[in-house]
Scaffold this active site. Structure first.
Site: not given
Ligand SMILES: *[C@@H]1O[C@H](CO)[C@@H](O)[C@H](O)[C@H]1NC(C)=O
Ligand SMILES: *[C@@H]1O[C@H](CO)[C@@H](O)[C@H](O)[C@H]1NC(C)=O
Ligand SMILES: *[C@@H]1O[C@H](CO)[C@@H](O)[C@H](O)[C@H]1NC(C)=O
Ligand SMILES: *[C@@H]1O[C@H](CO)[C@@H](O)[C@H](O)[C@H]1NC(C)=O
Ligand SMILES: *[C@@H]1O[C@H](CO)[C@@H](O)[C@H](O)[C@H]1NC(C)=O
Length: 371
Positions: A38, A315, A318
């Site tokens: 990610s 978040d 991340h």
């Protein structure tokens, strides 16, 4: 205040870099292929049956094209490196290369993915490193079709840059998630880390077989300081040592792998790694390094914090674009922090190839001159 000044300085530095290196819109390498999770995904998970998805607001709130499937508010680290290399466009995700030139590269990264095949399965399934390599083979054969032969494709692919940033999920999602995965009952942390590095190295060798010559390998960040991990352990703010030391072990072995490969392939390849030093980058420049910008985890349409450049985390897991900017610039040009890359930064990795090409050009010119 101090942070604002720092950010302005960073942006000016970035602008200067773009002018210096991106002249005439010609990139320093013709192509860039991206493997990872990610931290690098740019939309590969959008249509996957996984909960590791983010193609909705507030993700992408600071990205020109909005919510594309990037797990941050703006650009990812590799997006920024792509710009520093002088590419006009971002590298398209494998899931949607339509309208893009695959000769400039493809991004295979998938949120939740790991080096191990099973990592991410508890979220519904991601594209593991091995599957990303299989996807790359599909692109390689398309490139061979475009260029006319596999040999021409191989020659072309040798000029590209290969970026690999993966492994965090093999720890956070897999080894330290015994409810879903048995690995911590099978391996000690040392054995597991060794197994990860061995599987990574097999994939890097497979990439070498299909043309990869210049590699940028990323170390893992301080996994134990990720807000999600701290919540799970209920540490009341302090970082989880166990997970930080896992990242530290991985990074040490990654450094050793880079040495080993640079010796073994000294005639044709160059490997560098970044972010493997114990204190890769200080979070002191940011006023908030312990809480995410989205207080409840960036759920759909949630309102994030206003001052996003003050935060390390976007978040629960991340980083923000501001953090990505700092990391990307240090990876590209380690002038401010010599320990951030090893044994050289991306700028020098690219130069290293240009020298080889110049020698080659000179050789062919002198050959022609004697004809
Ligand atoms: C695919 O990429 C093109 C070019 O970037 C874009 O215009 C299009 O919206 C994308 N399609 C999907 C389904 O994301
Ligand atoms: C992982 O998946 C890849 C690609 O599907 C496969 O080639 C490889 O053998 C698998 N590795 C293991 C350890 O199962
Ligand atoms: C958590 O940390 C805060 C601030 O350091 C402190 O005031 C509080 O007492 C701590 N709570 C517990 C349960 O340790
Ligand atoms: C962010 O901005 C808000 C007001 O918009 C302010 O209350 C808060 O202190 C700021 N946070 C930081 C870390 O500067
Ligand atoms: C180019 O090749 C010539 C003849 O082989 C050599 O003398 C010269 O030093 C080379 N120039 C560069 C820049 O490598």
């Amino acid at each position: 205040m101090a942070c604002d000044i720092l950010l302005v300085m960073l942006l000016l530095f970035l602008a200067a870099n773009c002018i210096q290196y991106g002249v005439h819109g010609v990139s320093q390498v013709p192509c860039l292929f991206i493997f990872g999770d990610s931290l690098s995904d740019s939309g590969n998970n959008n249509e996957l049956p996984t909960s590791a998805k983010c193609n909705y607001r507030p993700y992408g709130i600071d990205f020109p094209a909005g919510s594309t499937g990037r797990f941050t508010n703006g650009r990812t680290e590799i997006d920024i490196i792509t710009q520093l290399l002088g590419f006009e466009n971002f590298i398209p995700p494998f899931a949607n290369t339509s309208g893009s030139d695959i000769l400039k590269g493809v991004n295979y990264a998938s949120g939740g993915a790991g080096i191990r095949n099973e990592t991410g399965s508890h979220l519904g399934g991601s594209i593991s490193l091995g599957m990303q390599l299989a996807n790359h083979r599909v692109i390689v054969s398309e490139i061979a079709n475009k260029l006319g032969s596999p040999d021409l494709a191989q020659q072309y692919l040798e000029k590209c840059l290969y970026y690999v940033n993966i492994g965090s999920n093999d720890y956070i999602g897999n080894y330290f998630n015994p409810q879903f995965y048995p690995t911590s009952r099978i391996y000690s942390l040392e054995q597991y880390t060794q197994a990860l590095i061995e599987e990574l190295s097999l994939n890097l060798l497979a990439l070498h077989d299909i043309g990869a010559r210049k590699y940028v390998l990323s170390g893992l960040g301080s996994l134990g300081c990720v807000p999600h991990v701290k919540h799970l352990y209920g540490t009341n703010g302090s970082c989880v040592e166990e997970q930080n030391s896992a990242a530290f072990k991985f990074n040490n072995k990654l450094n050793a792998l880079v040495d080993q490969f640079n010796n073994r392939f000294s005639a044709d390849s160059k490997f560098i790694c970044k972010g493997t030093a114990p204190k890769a980058i200080d979070t002191h420049e940011f006023s908030v390094s312990d809480a995410p910008c989205c207080p409840f985890g960036c759920i759909p349409d949630q309102k994030p914090c206003n001052n996003r450049s003050d935060y390390v985390f976007w978040d629960d897991v991340h980083p923000t674009e501001a953090w990505n900017l700092l990391r990307a610039m240090s990876a590209f040009d380690s002038i401010t922090d010599q320990t951030f890359t090893y044994p050289m930064d991306i700028k020098h990795l690219v130069d290293y190839e240009i020298k080889r090409e110049l020698e080659f050009t000179n050789e062919t010119t002198s050959l022609r001159a004697t004809e």
